[in-house]
Design a protein around this motif. Sequence first.
Motif, PDB file in Angstrom:
ATOM      1  N   GLY A 235       0.961  -1.029  -0.096  1.00 22.01           N
ATOM      2  CA  GLY A 235       0.006   0.046  -0.002  1.00 22.01           C
ATOM      3  C   GLY A 235       0.865   1.204  -0.218  1.00 22.01           C
ATOM      4  N   ASN A 236       0.721   2.101   0.984  1.00 21.45           N
ATOM      5  CA  ASN A 236       1.461   3.356   1.061  1.00 21.45           C
ATOM      6  C   ASN A 236       2.725   3.033   1.820  1.00 21.45           C
ATOM      7  OD1 ASN A 236      -1.368   4.341   0.908  1.00 21.45           O
ATOM      8  ND2 ASN A 236      -0.243   5.876   0.061  1.00 21.45           N
ATOM      9  N   THR A 237       2.832   1.912   2.514  1.00 25.85           N
ATOM     10  CA  THR A 237       3.984   1.566   3.294  1.00 25.85           C
ATOM     11  C   THR A 237       5.148   1.048   2.747  1.00 25.85           C
ATOM     12  OG1 THR A 237       2.277   1.562   5.276  1.00 25.85           O
ATOM     13  CG2 THR A 237       4.661   0.787   5.568  1.00 25.85           C
ATOM     14  N   LEU A 238       6.352   1.726   2.908  1.00 21.92           N
ATOM     15  CA  LEU A 238       7.574   1.025   2.197  1.00 21.92           C
ATOM     16  C   LEU A 238       8.273   0.847   3.662  1.00 21.92           C
ATOM     17  CD1 LEU A 238       9.498   0.404   0.097  1.00 21.92           C
ATOM     18  CD2 LEU A 238      10.261   2.762   0.149  1.00 21.92           C
TER      19      LEU A 238
ATOM     20  N   ASN B 142       2.036   8.628  -3.189  1.00 25.59           N
ATOM     21  CA  ASN B 142       1.802   8.188  -4.271  1.00 25.59           C
ATOM     22  C   ASN B 142       2.760   6.939  -4.603  1.00 25.59           C
ATOM     23  OD1 ASN B 142       0.238  10.622  -4.858  1.00 25.59           O
ATOM     24  ND2 ASN B 142       2.113  11.731  -4.606  1.00 25.59           N
ATOM     25  N   PRO B 143       2.124   5.770  -4.001  1.00 24.06           N
ATOM     26  CA  PRO B 143       3.204   4.611  -4.183  1.00 24.06           C
ATOM     27  C   PRO B 143       3.035   4.230  -5.784  1.00 24.06           C
ATOM     28  CG  PRO B 143       1.269   3.980  -3.072  1.00 24.06           C
ATOM     29  CD  PRO B 143       1.255   5.561  -3.071  1.00 24.06           C
ATOM     30  N   ASP B 144       2.274   4.512  -6.461  1.00 21.30           N
ATOM     31  CA  ASP B 144       2.147   4.211  -8.016  1.00 21.30           C
ATOM     32  C   ASP B 144       3.287   4.750  -8.676  1.00 21.30           C
ATOM     33  OD1 ASP B 144      -0.097   2.902  -7.423  1.00 21.30           O
ATOM     34  OD2 ASP B 144      -1.429   4.328  -8.603  1.00 21.30           O
ATOM     35  N   ASN B 145       3.902   5.924  -8.189  1.00 18.74           N
ATOM     36  CA  ASN B 145       5.083   6.407  -8.597  1.00 18.74           C
ATOM     37  C   ASN B 145       6.398   5.857  -8.444  1.00 18.74           C
ATOM     38  OD1 ASN B 145       3.250   8.193 -10.159  1.00 18.74           O
ATOM     39  ND2 ASN B 145       3.452   9.665  -8.555  1.00 18.74           N
ATOM     40  N   LEU B 146       6.269   4.785  -7.539  1.00 18.04           N
ATOM     41  CA  LEU B 146       7.603   4.363  -7.022  1.00 18.04           C
ATOM     42  C   LEU B 146       8.173   3.093  -7.909  1.00 18.04           C
ATOM     43  CD1 LEU B 146       8.952   4.891  -4.174  1.00 18.04           C
ATOM     44  CD2 LEU B 146       7.979   2.938  -3.168  1.00 18.04           C
ATOM     45  N   ALA B 147       8.427   3.785  -8.870  1.00 22.17           N
ATOM     46  CA  ALA B 147       9.008   2.592  -9.993  1.00 22.17           C
ATOM     47  C   ALA B 147      10.170   1.945  -9.644  1.00 22.17           C
ATOM     48  CB  ALA B 147       9.144   3.367 -11.153  1.00 22.17           C
ATOM     49  N   GLN B 148      11.259   2.557  -8.870  1.00 21.29           N
ATOM     50  CA  GLN B 148      12.201   1.909  -8.399  1.00 21.29           C
ATOM     51  C   GLN B 148      12.998   2.479  -7.156  1.00 21.29           C
ATOM     52  OE1 GLN B 148      15.273   2.629 -11.412  1.00 21.29           O
ATOM     53  NE2 GLN B 148      16.027   4.750 -10.568  1.00 21.29           N
TER      54      GLN B 148
END
Length: 192
Positions: free
Chosen positions: A50-53, A146-152
């Motif tokens: 989800g939003n958590t890294l 915006n985890p969708d933008n977390l490509a790498q």
Amino acid sequence: MRRLLLALPFALLPLAVAHAHDDDHDHDHAHGTLGAHEHGVAKLNAVLDGNTLELELDSPAMNLVGFEHAASSDADKAKVAAVRQQLEQPLKLFGLPAAAGCKEDQQELESPLFGDAPKADDEGDEHEHGHQHSDIGAHYQLTCANPDNLAQLDLAPLFKAFPATQKINVQLIGPNGQKGVETTPAKAAVAF
Ligand SMILES: [Zn+2]
């Protein structure tokens, strides 16, 4: 401090770190086997849920500090303090796309070099060479707007900050499943 969530998913990985993330026993004793403490090599677990890294770095102290004995001289203490300060700023060590909007929520640093009491079974943990080994653990939880933008995840800043680190074995769990990736200064980015 709220308990971090990482231990659970990684318990299922085939290449799982030998130690569960467990306060009673988080030093890796698998010397001589897969996952052994090897100078120049670190491990990183990364979980995006989800939003958590969550990021969990486990490194021989040698890679970060340049030695593994308890700091007694002023020079050694200064070195440990400087490394600790670097590790306290994960957003400078882990390259995340700005568009993902990740902010740090909490962190946990642990090492005998930071004055954490060695575990009872660590005492006298010496190799045949008589070298006493110490690890440094750094565990971070971030929230990404915006985890969708977390490509790498780019580890180049980490390699640059700690040039004695030659390889980081990454275990990653993200929206596309889980994978193990070997990163080096020349190939430092991992796609989620
Ligand atoms: Zn060592």
